[in-house]
Scaffold this motif. Structure first.
Motif, short mmCIF file in Angstrom:
data_model
loop_
_atom_site.label_atom_id
_atom_site.label_comp_id
_atom_site.label_asym_id
_atom_site.label_seq_id
_atom_site.Cartn_x
_atom_site.Cartn_y
_atom_site.Cartn_z
N THR A 1 -2.36 44.74 38.03
CA THR A 1 -1.37 45.43 37.18
C THR A 1 -0.34 44.26 37.08
O THR A 1 0.16 44.29 35.94
CB THR A 1 -0.88 46.64 37.71
N LYS A 2 -0.04 43.86 38.32
CA LYS A 2 1.16 42.89 38.15
C LYS A 2 1.14 41.47 38.40
O LYS A 2 2.22 40.71 37.99
CB LYS A 2 2.38 43.34 39.27
N GLY A 3 -0.04 41.11 39.00
CA GLY A 3 -0.41 39.57 39.12
C GLY A 3 0.52 39.19 40.24
O GLY A 3 0.92 40.02 41.01
N TYR B 1 -4.44 46.73 20.63
CA TYR B 1 -2.93 47.30 20.74
C TYR B 1 -2.29 46.87 19.35
O TYR B 1 -1.32 47.52 19.15
CB TYR B 1 -2.27 46.60 22.08
N HIS B 2 -2.54 45.54 18.78
CA HIS B 2 -1.84 45.27 17.63
C HIS B 2 -2.07 46.13 16.51
O HIS B 2 -1.20 46.18 15.72
CB HIS B 2 -1.98 43.70 17.41
N ALA B 3 -3.07 46.92 16.58
CA ALA B 3 -3.16 47.74 15.61
C ALA B 3 -2.62 49.18 15.78
O ALA B 3 -2.91 50.12 15.00
CB ALA B 3 -4.90 47.93 15.30
N ILE B 4 -1.95 49.51 16.75
CA ILE B 4 -1.16 50.75 16.98
C ILE B 4 0.25 50.75 16.35
O ILE B 4 0.88 50.01 16.75
CB ILE B 4 -1.15 50.96 18.37
N PRO B 5 0.42 51.54 15.29
CA PRO B 5 1.71 51.46 14.81
C PRO B 5 2.69 51.92 15.68
O PRO B 5 2.68 52.85 16.67
CB PRO B 5 1.56 52.68 13.54
N GLY B 6 4.03 51.20 15.67
CA GLY B 6 5.03 51.57 16.40
C GLY B 6 5.22 50.79 17.82
O GLY B 6 6.43 50.94 18.37
N ILE C 1 3.26 45.01 22.75
CA ILE C 1 1.60 44.60 22.48
C ILE C 1 1.19 43.65 23.53
O ILE C 1 0.12 43.49 23.98
CB ILE C 1 1.48 43.99 20.98
N GLU C 2 2.17 42.46 23.64
CA GLU C 2 1.73 41.35 24.47
C GLU C 2 1.44 41.74 25.76
O GLU C 2 0.47 41.44 26.54
CB GLU C 2 2.89 40.41 24.43
N LYS C 3 2.57 42.70 26.34
CA LYS C 3 2.27 42.92 27.80
C LYS C 3 0.97 43.92 28.03
O LYS C 3 0.07 43.59 28.87
CB LYS C 3 3.49 43.74 28.32
N LEU C 4 0.67 44.78 27.13
CA LEU C 4 -0.47 45.65 27.24
C LEU C 4 -1.80 44.78 26.98
O LEU C 4 -2.75 45.05 27.47
CB LEU C 4 -0.52 46.75 26.27
N ARG D 1 -4.50 44.77 29.85
CA ARG D 1 -5.54 45.72 29.20
C ARG D 1 -5.61 46.74 30.59
O ARG D 1 -6.86 46.90 30.87
CB ARG D 1 -6.87 44.96 29.09
N PRO D 2 -4.62 47.63 30.57
CA PRO D 2 -4.94 48.76 31.63
C PRO D 2 -6.00 49.53 31.57
O PRO D 2 -6.20 49.75 30.10
CB PRO D 2 -3.28 49.41 31.65
N THR D 3 -6.55 50.18 32.30
CA THR D 3 -7.77 50.95 32.29
C THR D 3 -7.32 52.42 32.11
O THR D 3 -8.10 53.46 31.65
CB THR D 3 -8.81 50.83 33.36
N THR D 4 -6.07 52.90 32.59
CA THR D 4 -5.38 54.21 32.60
C THR D 4 -3.92 54.23 32.00
O THR D 4 -3.38 53.27 32.38
CB THR D 4 -5.69 54.99 33.90
N ILE D 5 -3.52 55.35 31.62
CA ILE D 5 -2.38 55.38 31.37
C ILE D 5 -1.43 55.31 32.40
O ILE D 5 -0.30 54.60 32.58
CB ILE D 5 -1.98 56.94 30.83
N GLY D 6 -1.81 55.74 33.81
CA GLY D 6 -1.19 55.55 34.98
C GLY D 6 -0.98 53.96 35.10
O GLY D 6 0.23 53.50 35.48
N GLN D 7 -1.92 53.14 34.84
CA GLN D 7 -1.81 51.84 35.18
C GLN D 7 -0.77 51.21 34.40
O GLN D 7 -0.11 50.44 34.68
CB GLN D 7 -3.24 51.24 35.22
N ALA D 8 -0.92 51.53 33.00
CA ALA D 8 -0.11 50.99 32.03
C ALA D 8 1.33 51.25 32.55
O ALA D 8 2.25 50.65 31.96
CB ALA D 8 -0.61 51.85 30.78
#
Ligand SMILES: Nc1nc2c(ncn2[C@@H]2O[C@H](COP(=O)(O)OP(=O)(O)O)[C@@H](O)[C@H]2O)c(=O)[nH]1
Ligand SMILES: [Mg+2]
Lengths: 616, 454
Positions: free
Chosen positions: A420-422, A563-568, A574-577, A581-588
């Protein structure tokens, strides 16, 4: 396709270090036809740094490896020559076992374990390339041109990738001390396009114990009752030896200051970052000028060798300076250096390239484990090897993966932090990284993890039956303690209530427990019951948080999300996500800098698209 | 914030005015439980869609804050498709703020603007053909969050919290180092040193908390005593403040022999006004009783109005009363400004923070006095200030409570990892005000403090 390959396996492991051993064992035990490729079979499970396993947080990891059916704990229990339970003056949550190893025996014993494992073959050969078909790993190519087919490839090459050793201004390419580096393999992996970094680590000189004047040094004995690492170990029976403590002094510091220009760390020859918690003695002198002395531990490398490891004196000074500074240390006035200390620089792949299963995101079926992911430590490496081996096998079997949560194991924390953080500094485990530290104890590692391991076939039925019986005994004891009454200053109260007081120990609550049960239980089992009662209140307080975490982890994000196709979403988000590429909302939610608003938007998007699917 | 729609949110959902009706809305699984923790109604139940009359009660003191009508809308037949509870009460900002505070203390989270609508969407209540609308909503959220974050990071509160937080981070780092690097030669703090450091963190936060004392007087109410020599107009001022004829007003000194106390609301704050008998050497036992009571009331009061007669010169009796006020904060009230003034203010030794000139007869200056009553307890703020203020108050309170718990753990010789649980929870509260402190920050402090590593 089949004809193009010379050999074929389910799982292939490259590298015979601590990660490689666990990976190969796990895969083979889970029924995979497995091969372990290493450059030198005589150096399997070599302890290239200090001759010890465990320590605070690391000892926890070894227990967890053991609870998951790994081998590190069993092996060190057989070859440890000094066992100490660290932090024993504190509470049980931070007790952590550590052992000095007979280095050579560790290697021999681990190799014996590997060689006895069915379905596992050990091969000496240099891998030079990962073979791929589109985005999938298909096997590897050896230096002699042979091709090995595999459904999953686990890369555990440690510091071998473009390793460069520094001793003063001498420099040479190397893997570990005395071995050759893997340059072609590094090039092959680089061509995949992973994000790379470079790290540095150091080792101290090794001395000849016959030339050390132990009589003037402080002795550090092992525990009289050694604490084993493995739940399966009955007792430690081999003879125990001592370590010794000495200190640097003014003269040592002066020698270092006088020769600073000759240290590659300060001459500019080494650019990469070393760990803050394992500084070279040069760093110690420069960064803590007010500290008059630094503690050094003299650790024997084994029962059949005179080699002694000077823990705390990591350096890359030229050999002549090392000689001078060693001899300025009390007790070491006549010491002979067997091997000088050195610094090593090596490549690592940013672990944000990995999924929480340790599979790379760019190449399906390729797993990275150990120091290649920017970690340090045998234990950190071993647990990644284990998880990579498990997940590779699960994937080949077509089963769903095993990802441990942060509330479940230090191993879960380690992998989650990495992916998640490298990392920019060699990553080491500390208990302070654990949000639920009181829960992640050495005494309940089996309770936390063994059922999982049993489910995937890593724990034998016999071992699992022993585990169940132990749990049964502990539950019975706990039940008795709820009914029993004991005398405290305020009168007679239930034993389990009394135990919540810091000064009350389980020994004083056993009177009404049937002697038949008492006799069956080991001291560790009773202590474990005591600990869970003592911590009950605190653990309950945290349940809500654990639950929240679990919920967030259960919200999965599809792998193909754009991510770039998600409005808002802002460009930064977008860059971070997209990078992680987190696999869960928790990881995000744990990616540094990802805002609650971005999580909200992501959430809306996921809900909206699943609604759409349902109605479609 | 990994939880997105699992928790229960609360917000004031009517624009804030100083009168009329106010509504607080909660949405989420725990709405009912949360409201019942501070809403007392005979049957202690909130049936679906039935308005229930009861009292808003501060749970710790059992003080009644206001009457309210509460309606529960059970999931899924509600705006958000979750359990929604609406509290209608008096529209005073203070009442609303306090009630919201009670909801937050009982486990609700302060909703961001638009979050109810967001939930309605997430639960499929609103059809999202109006993608535009939701985008605006998110944008508003982002803006709001950015604004709050900005306010907090650059705000004066954050600046005031930072030193205490720094002390706390250092303490945490020292204790963590003792655990994680027990084998290195890091110094271990003694119990006394730990206590000293906890106290110093607390000392940094207490003054901040007192700026929130406003919130406290809202719950507990405020007792205000009027003192002064007979006949200066205490009862008249009292009546003016109450807007009613209550105390006996006479032209003969010494009439108010007993205490007259009345509870009222000033700016929405429950206030107990105590009109005292004049403090003077009594001529008969009955009057003596009154005087004694006055002295007592004076001791119990949160705020004292020292009333003097502006149409008369300063007297020995005035001076006598003033000596009894030594060391007490009070307001200096000069009454009867409608008459010709004889009092020479310059010659007086006024030890009050403010002087209010009023006429109980004409009402002049009474509004000013009314506001001055709460001067020490902070001002009433606008909507955003109000809401964030409730939040800040909770966070500081959370930190203080956690520090208190850590001190208890310390006292009962709990190991450091247990004490750290509370210290980390205190840090969490402060971090929410000043920006996050991560494990890396703590480790950084450790590595720059100790030479770790073998
Ligand atoms: N002109 C004038 N008379 C006042 C004012 N306040 C009170 N009085 C009169 O002063 C007298 C004493 O008032 P009272 O309230 O009983 O004084 P207390 O003994 O201090 O409570 C009464 O005759 C009131 O009418 C004022 O502001 N202006
Ligand atoms: Mg009166």
């Amino acid at each position: 396709m089949a004809g193009a390959f010379d050999e074929a396996y389910d799982v292939v492991v490259i590298g015979g270090g601590h990660a490689g051993c666990e990976a190969a064992m796990a895969a083979a035990r889970m029924g995979m036809n497995t091969a372990l490729y290493t450059m030198n079979v005589d150096l399997i499970a070599q302890m290239s740094c200090n001759p010890a396993i465990g320590g605070i947080a690391k000892g926890h990891i070894v227990r967890e490896i053991d609870a998951l059916g790994g081998v590190m704990g069993r092996v060190i229990d057989r070859v440890g020559i000094q066992f100490r339970l660290l932090n024993s003056s504190r509470g049980p949550a931070v007790w952590s076992p550590r052992a000095q190893a007979d280095k050579q025996s560790y290697r021999v014993e681990m190799r014996r374990v590997l060689e006895q494992q069915e379905r596992l073959r050990i091969k000496q050969a240099e891998a030079v390339a990962i073979l791929r078909d589109g985005g999938r790993a298909t096997g590897l190519e050896l230096r002699d041109g042979r091709k090995v087919q595999a459904q999953a490839v686990i890369l555990t090459t440690g510091t071998f990738l473009n390793g460069l050793i520094h001793i003063g201004d001498h420099r040479y390419s190397a893997g570990r001390s005395g071995e050759t580096p893997s340059i072609p393999l590094a090039d092959s992996i680089k061509s995949i396009g992973f994000e790379w970094g470079r790290m540095k680590t150091g080792t101290p000189p090794r001395l000849d114990s016959r030339t050390i004047n132990f009589s003037v040094l402080e002795e550090q004995k092992g525990d009289s009752r050694p604490t084993p690492f493995s739940f399966e170990t009955g007792a430690i029976t081999q003879p125990q030896v001592s370590c010794f403590i000495t200190y640097t002094n003014d003269r040592v510091h002066q020698i270092i200051r006088d020769n600073m220009s000759r240290s590659p760390l300060y001459s500019g020859q080494i650019q990469s970052i070393g760990p803050r918690y394992c500084p070279s003695v040069e760093d110690k002198v420069v960064k803590f000028p007010d500290k008059l002395r630094h503690q050094l531990f003299l650790e024997p490398e084994g029962l059949n060798t005179n080699e002694t490891y000077v823990n705390g004196l990591s350096t890359s000074m030229p050999s002549d300076v090392q000689m001078m500074l060693v001899r300025a240390i009390p007790g070491l006035e006549n010491a002979e250096i067997i091997r000088p200390g050195y610094a090593i620089e090596y490549d690592f792949v940013q672990p944000t390239e990995l999924l929480p299963t340790l599979e790379t995101k760019k190449v399906e079926g390729l797993y990275h484990a150990g120091q290649i992911n920017g970690t340090t430590g045998y234990e950190e490496a071993a647990c990644q090897g284990l998880m990579a081996g498990i997940n590779a096998a699960l994937k080949v079997q077509g089963n769903s993966s095993l990802v441990l949560e942060r509330s479940q194991a230090y191993i879960g924390i380690l992998i989650d932090d990495l992916v998640t953080k490298g990392t920019n500094e060699p990553y080491r485990m500390f208990t302070s990284r654990a949000e639920f530290r009181l829960h992640l104890r050495i005494d309940n590692a089996d309770q936390r993890l063994t059922p999982l391991a049993h489910r995937i076939g890593l724990v034998s039925e016999a071992a699992f039956a022993r585990f169940r019986a132990k749990q049964g005994r502990m539950e019975r004891l706990a039940a008795h303690l709820r009914l029993a009454k004991v005398e405290v200053d305020s009168g007679r109260i239930a034993a389990d209530q009394a135990l919540k007081r810091p000064e009350v120990r389980i020994e004083s609550c056993l009177d009404s427990v049937p002697s038949e049960l008492r006799e069956q239980m080991s001291w560790e089992e009773m202590k474990s019951v005591e600990t869970s009662i003592k911590y009950e209140g605190y653990l309950k307080q945290q349940t809500a948080e654990v639950e929240k975490l679990r919920k967030a982890e259960s919200r999965r994000i599809p792998v193909d999300i754009e991510y770039h196709a998600i409005p808002g979403l802002s460009r930064e988000m977008i860059e971070k996500l997209s990078r992680i590429r987190p696999t869960t909302i928790g990881q995000a939610s744990r990616i540094p800098g990802v805002t609650p608003a971005a999580l909200c938007i992501l959430h809306i998007h996921l809900e909206a698209s699943s609604n759409r699917k349902e109605t479609a | 914030m990994p939880t997105l729609i699992e928790d229960t949110i609360a917000a004031i959902s009517t624009p804030l005015g100083k009168s009329g009706l106010g509504v607080i809305r909660l949405s989420g699984r725990d709405s009912r439980r949360i409201v019942l923790s501070f809403f007392s109604t005979p049957r202690n139940r909130l049936p679906d869609r039935v308005p229930v009359l009861g009292n808003l009660v501060e749970p710790s003191t059992r003080d009644v804050l206001d009457q309210a009508v509460v309606t529960c809308f059970e999931a899924p037949r509600s705006f958000t498709r979750e359990d929604v509870v609406e509290i209608s009460c008096h529209g005073s900002p203070v009442i609303l703020k306090t009630a919201l505070g009670l909801a937050l203390a009982a486990g609700a989270r302060l909703a961001s603007p638009g979050e109810f609508t967001l939930r309605a969407f997430l639960r499929g209540r609103i059809d999202l053909v109006q993608a535009e609308a939701i985008r605006d909503l998110i944008e508003a959220q982002t803006l709001y969050q950015a604004k709050v974050a900005q306010q907090q990071l650059s705000g004066s509160l954050s600046r005031k919290v930072t030193p205490a937080k720094q002390t706390l981070v250092e303490l945490i780092a020292l204790l963590e180092a003792g655990i994680d690097f027990a084998d290195d030669d890091v110094s271990v703090l003694s119990e006394a040193e730990i206590r000293t450091r906890i106290n110093s963190v607390e000392a940094g936060l207490l003054p901040l908390q007192s700026t929130f004392a406003f919130g406290k007087i809202v719950n507990a109410g405020l007792t205000i005593a009027l003192v002064g020599r007979p006949n200066v107009g205490k009862s008249s001022v009292f009546n003016r403040l109450l807007r009613e004829e209550r105390a006996i007003v006479t032209e003969f000194p010494g009439t108010t022999r007993d205490l007259v106390a009345e509870t009222t609301q000033v700016e929405g704050i429950p206030v107990r006004l105590v009109d005292t008998a004049g403090i003077r050497a009594a001529r008969d036992p009955v009057e003596q009783l009154g005087v004694d009571r006055s002295v007592e009331a004076l001791a119990d009061a949160d705020q004292v109005l020292f009333v003097v007669d502006g149409s008369q010169p300063w007297t020995r009796l005035d001076a006598e009363v003033q000596t009894r006020l030594e060391g007490r904060t009070h307001l200096f009230v000069i009454n009867k400004i409608d008459l010709e003034q004889q009092l020479d203010e310059k010659s007086l030794d006024i030890r009050s923070k403010a002087v209010c000139r009023v006429s109980a007869r004409t009402g002049e200056g009474i509004e000013y006095l009314r506001r001055a009553l709460f001067m020490e307890y902070g001002q009433l703020e606008g909507y955003e200030g109000l809401v964030t203020n409730v939040r800040h108050e909770r966070l500081i309170q959370q930190a203080l409570n956690a520090l208190e718990m850590s001190r208890n753990s310390l006292k009962s010789s709990m190991p450091h990892e247990v004490i750290l649980l509370d210290l980390h929870s205190a840090l969490k509260g402060l971090s929410a005000l000043t920006g996050e402190t991560t494990v890396e920050d703590v480790l950084g402090t450790i590595f720059s403090t100790f030479c770790i590593g073998k």
